[in-house]
Scaffold this motif. Structure first.
Motif, PDB file in Angstrom:
ATOM      1  N   ALA A  10       0.832  -1.207   0.000  1.00 45.09           N
ATOM      2  CA  ALA A  10       0.000   0.000   0.000  1.00 45.09           C
ATOM      3  C   ALA A  10       0.865   1.253   0.000  1.00 45.09           C
ATOM      4  O   ALA A  10       0.624   2.196  -0.760  1.00 45.09           O
ATOM      5  CB  ALA A  10      -0.937  -0.008   1.208  1.00 45.09           C
ATOM      6  N   ALA A  11       1.878   1.279   0.853  1.00 45.90           N
ATOM      7  CA  ALA A  11       2.756   2.454   0.933  1.00 45.90           C
ATOM      8  C   ALA A  11       3.560   2.622  -0.347  1.00 45.90           C
ATOM      9  O   ALA A  11       3.781   3.749  -0.809  1.00 45.90           O
ATOM     10  CB  ALA A  11       3.686   2.331   2.135  1.00 45.90           C
ATOM     11  N   ASP A  12       3.971   1.523  -0.922  1.00 41.66           N
ATOM     12  CA  ASP A  12       4.716   1.593  -2.178  1.00 41.66           C
ATOM     13  C   ASP A  12       3.846   2.173  -3.292  1.00 41.66           C
ATOM     14  O   ASP A  12       4.307   2.988  -4.095  1.00 41.66           O
ATOM     15  CB  ASP A  12       5.239   0.213  -2.556  1.00 41.66           C
ATOM     16  CG  ASP A  12       6.174   0.266  -3.741  1.00 41.66           C
ATOM     17  OD1 ASP A  12       7.117   1.091  -3.713  1.00 41.66           O
ATOM     18  OD2 ASP A  12       5.967  -0.508  -4.692  1.00 41.66           O
ATOM     19  N   ILE A 120      -6.194   3.600  -5.003  1.00 43.45           N
ATOM     20  CA  ILE A 120      -5.170   4.445  -4.366  1.00 43.45           C
ATOM     21  C   ILE A 120      -5.700   4.970  -3.035  1.00 43.45           C
ATOM     22  O   ILE A 120      -4.971   4.998  -2.033  1.00 43.45           O
ATOM     23  CB  ILE A 120      -4.744   5.590  -5.309  1.00 43.45           C
ATOM     24  CG1 ILE A 120      -4.015   5.017  -6.530  1.00 43.45           C
ATOM     25  CG2 ILE A 120      -3.865   6.602  -4.579  1.00 43.45           C
ATOM     26  CD1 ILE A 120      -3.766   6.013  -7.648  1.00 43.45           C
ATOM     27  N   ALA A 121      -6.975   5.358  -3.012  1.00 42.06           N
ATOM     28  CA  ALA A 121      -7.586   5.825  -1.758  1.00 42.06           C
ATOM     29  C   ALA A 121      -7.571   4.720  -0.703  1.00 42.06           C
ATOM     30  O   ALA A 121      -7.313   4.977   0.478  1.00 42.06           O
ATOM     31  CB  ALA A 121      -9.016   6.293  -2.017  1.00 42.06           C
ATOM     32  N   GLY A 122      -7.829   3.485  -1.118  1.00 42.53           N
ATOM     33  CA  GLY A 122      -7.780   2.359  -0.185  1.00 42.53           C
ATOM     34  C   GLY A 122      -6.380   2.172   0.379  1.00 42.53           C
ATOM     35  O   GLY A 122      -6.206   1.909   1.573  1.00 42.53           O
ATOM     36  N   ALA A 123      -5.375   2.320  -0.494  1.00 40.87           N
ATOM     37  CA  ALA A 123      -3.985   2.218  -0.033  1.00 40.87           C
ATOM     38  C   ALA A 123      -3.676   3.338   0.951  1.00 40.87           C
ATOM     39  O   ALA A 123      -3.015   3.125   1.975  1.00 40.87           O
ATOM     40  CB  ALA A 123      -3.024   2.258  -1.221  1.00 40.87           C
ATOM     41  N   TRP A 124      -4.165   4.540   0.660  1.00 41.36           N
ATOM     42  CA  TRP A 124      -3.952   5.684   1.556  1.00 41.36           C
ATOM     43  C   TRP A 124      -4.589   5.396   2.918  1.00 41.36           C
ATOM     44  O   TRP A 124      -3.971   5.634   3.965  1.00 41.36           O
ATOM     45  CB  TRP A 124      -4.532   6.953   0.927  1.00 41.36           C
ATOM     46  CG  TRP A 124      -4.317   8.188   1.721  1.00 41.36           C
ATOM     47  CD1 TRP A 124      -5.258   8.847   2.465  1.00 41.36           C
ATOM     48  CD2 TRP A 124      -3.107   8.937   1.881  1.00 41.36           C
ATOM     49  NE1 TRP A 124      -4.700   9.945   3.067  1.00 41.36           N
ATOM     50  CE2 TRP A 124      -3.390  10.027   2.719  1.00 41.36           C
ATOM     51  CE3 TRP A 124      -1.820   8.780   1.400  1.00 41.36           C
ATOM     52  CZ2 TRP A 124      -2.419  10.968   3.084  1.00 41.36           C
ATOM     53  CZ3 TRP A 124      -0.857   9.720   1.759  1.00 41.36           C
ATOM     54  CH2 TRP A 124      -1.166  10.790   2.593  1.00 41.36           C
ATOM     55  N   ALA A 125      -5.810   4.882   2.913  1.00 38.62           N
ATOM     56  CA  ALA A 125      -6.490   4.560   4.176  1.00 38.62           C
ATOM     57  C   ALA A 125      -5.705   3.524   4.966  1.00 38.62           C
ATOM     58  O   ALA A 125      -5.582   3.626   6.196  1.00 38.62           O
ATOM     59  CB  ALA A 125      -7.910   4.053   3.898  1.00 38.62           C
ATOM     60  N   THR A 126      -5.145   2.553   4.278  1.00 38.47           N
ATOM     61  CA  THR A 126      -4.362   1.507   4.941  1.00 38.47           C
ATOM     62  C   THR A 126      -3.131   2.092   5.621  1.00 38.47           C
ATOM     63  O   THR A 126      -2.854   1.789   6.787  1.00 38.47           O
ATOM     64  CB  THR A 126      -3.946   0.419   3.926  1.00 38.47           C
ATOM     65  OG1 THR A 126      -5.138  -0.195   3.427  1.00 38.47           O
ATOM     66  CG2 THR A 126      -3.054  -0.627   4.562  1.00 38.47           C
ATOM     67  N   ILE A 127      -2.407   2.944   4.913  1.00 34.66           N
ATOM     68  CA  ILE A 127      -1.181   3.482   5.522  1.00 34.66           C
ATOM     69  C   ILE A 127      -1.476   4.518   6.595  1.00 34.66           C
ATOM     70  O   ILE A 127      -0.676   4.695   7.502  1.00 34.66           O
ATOM     71  CB  ILE A 127      -0.180   4.006   4.470  1.00 34.66           C
ATOM     72  CG1 ILE A 127      -0.727   5.210   3.711  1.00 34.66           C
ATOM     73  CG2 ILE A 127       0.226   2.880   3.529  1.00 34.66           C
ATOM     74  CD1 ILE A 127       0.278   5.887   2.805  1.00 34.66           C
ATOM     75  N   ALA A 129      -4.055   4.129   8.659  1.00 34.74           N
ATOM     76  CA  ALA A 129      -4.440   3.287   9.798  1.00 34.74           C
ATOM     77  C   ALA A 129      -3.226   2.676  10.496  1.00 34.74           C
ATOM     78  O   ALA A 129      -3.224   2.514  11.711  1.00 34.74           O
ATOM     79  CB  ALA A 129      -5.391   2.184   9.339  1.00 34.74           C
ATOM     80  N   THR A 130      -2.200   2.341   9.729  1.00 30.02           N
ATOM     81  CA  THR A 130      -1.020   1.710  10.309  1.00 30.02           C
ATOM     82  C   THR A 130       0.037   2.721  10.764  1.00 30.02           C
ATOM     83  O   THR A 130       0.985   2.345  11.440  1.00 30.02           O
ATOM     84  CB  THR A 130      -0.356   0.763   9.298  1.00 30.02           C
ATOM     85  OG1 THR A 130       0.102   1.527   8.176  1.00 30.02           O
ATOM     86  CG2 THR A 130      -1.314  -0.326   8.857  1.00 30.02           C
ATOM     87  N   GLY A 131      -0.118   3.973  10.354  1.00 28.27           N
ATOM     88  CA  GLY A 131       0.886   4.995  10.671  1.00 28.27           C
ATOM     89  C   GLY A 131       2.070   4.992   9.711  1.00 28.27           C
ATOM     90  O   GLY A 131       2.980   5.795   9.847  1.00 28.27           O
ATOM     91  N   GLU A 132       2.028   4.099   8.733  1.00 28.73           N
ATOM     92  CA  GLU A 132       3.153   3.970   7.809  1.00 28.73           C
ATOM     93  C   GLU A 132       3.339   5.207   6.936  1.00 28.73           C
ATOM     94  O   GLU A 132       4.434   5.470   6.453  1.00 28.73           O
ATOM     95  CB  GLU A 132       2.955   2.730   6.937  1.00 28.73           C
ATOM     96  CG  GLU A 132       4.162   2.376   6.102  1.00 28.73           C
ATOM     97  CD  GLU A 132       3.982   1.092   5.315  1.00 28.73           C
ATOM     98  OE1 GLU A 132       4.994   0.573   4.844  1.00 28.73           O
ATOM     99  OE2 GLU A 132       2.846   0.620   5.163  1.00 28.73           O
TER     100      GLU A 132
END
Length: 138
Positions: A10-12, A120-127, A129-132
């Motif tokens: 996700a961050a990548d 991309i929005a889903g990836a943004w939400a994931t990072i 949530a994790t603080g990444e």
């Protein structure tokens, strides 16, 4: 000596999107990016000028937010415009994400470009949530 940080998928994806700069200069470049990152299906992707503007607004806002996290001043209007793009994207939560999914959030739209942006929005939400997101260097 510092150990390099391995970014999640996700961050990548987010990092790849925000650092495109001049390499994402037109609709054909956006279509190529989306295909290369498997955000859309193979084949022709009809991208309107409005789609392209929306993608660039999202990219610029994410970039500004990541720069802000690194201690740099950020244009809040750019971030606010990107938020409006995110507000307009429809995503849904999947109980069981598909293979290769970068997030449990999945696009809830049929338009190919908006599906790609929703991923991309889903990836943004994931990072977020994790603080990444705070570890991404741009």
């Amino acid at each position: 000596m510092t150990t390099p940080i391995q970014l999640s998928t996700a961050a990548d994806l987010v990092r790849s999107f925000v650092v495109t700069g001049d390499t994402l200069g037109d609709r054909a470049d956006l279509a190529r990016f989306m295909r290369e990152h498997r955000l859309t299906t193979d084949g022709a992707i009809p991208i309107t000028l409005a789609d392209f503007d929306e993608a660039m607004t999202l990219r610029d806002g994410m970039y500004a937010q990541l720069r802000r996290a690194a201690g740099h001043p950020a244009d809040t209007e750019v971030i606010n415009k990107a938020q409006r793009v995110l507000d307009g994207l429809r995503v849904t939560v999947r109980i069981e994400p598909s293979d290769g999914a970068v997030s449990a959030l999945a696009p809830a739209v049929v338009d190919e470009v908006r599906r790609g942006l929703a991923r991309i929005a889903g990836a943004w939400a994931t990072i977020l949530a994790t603080g990444e997101w705070r570890k991404i260097k741009v």
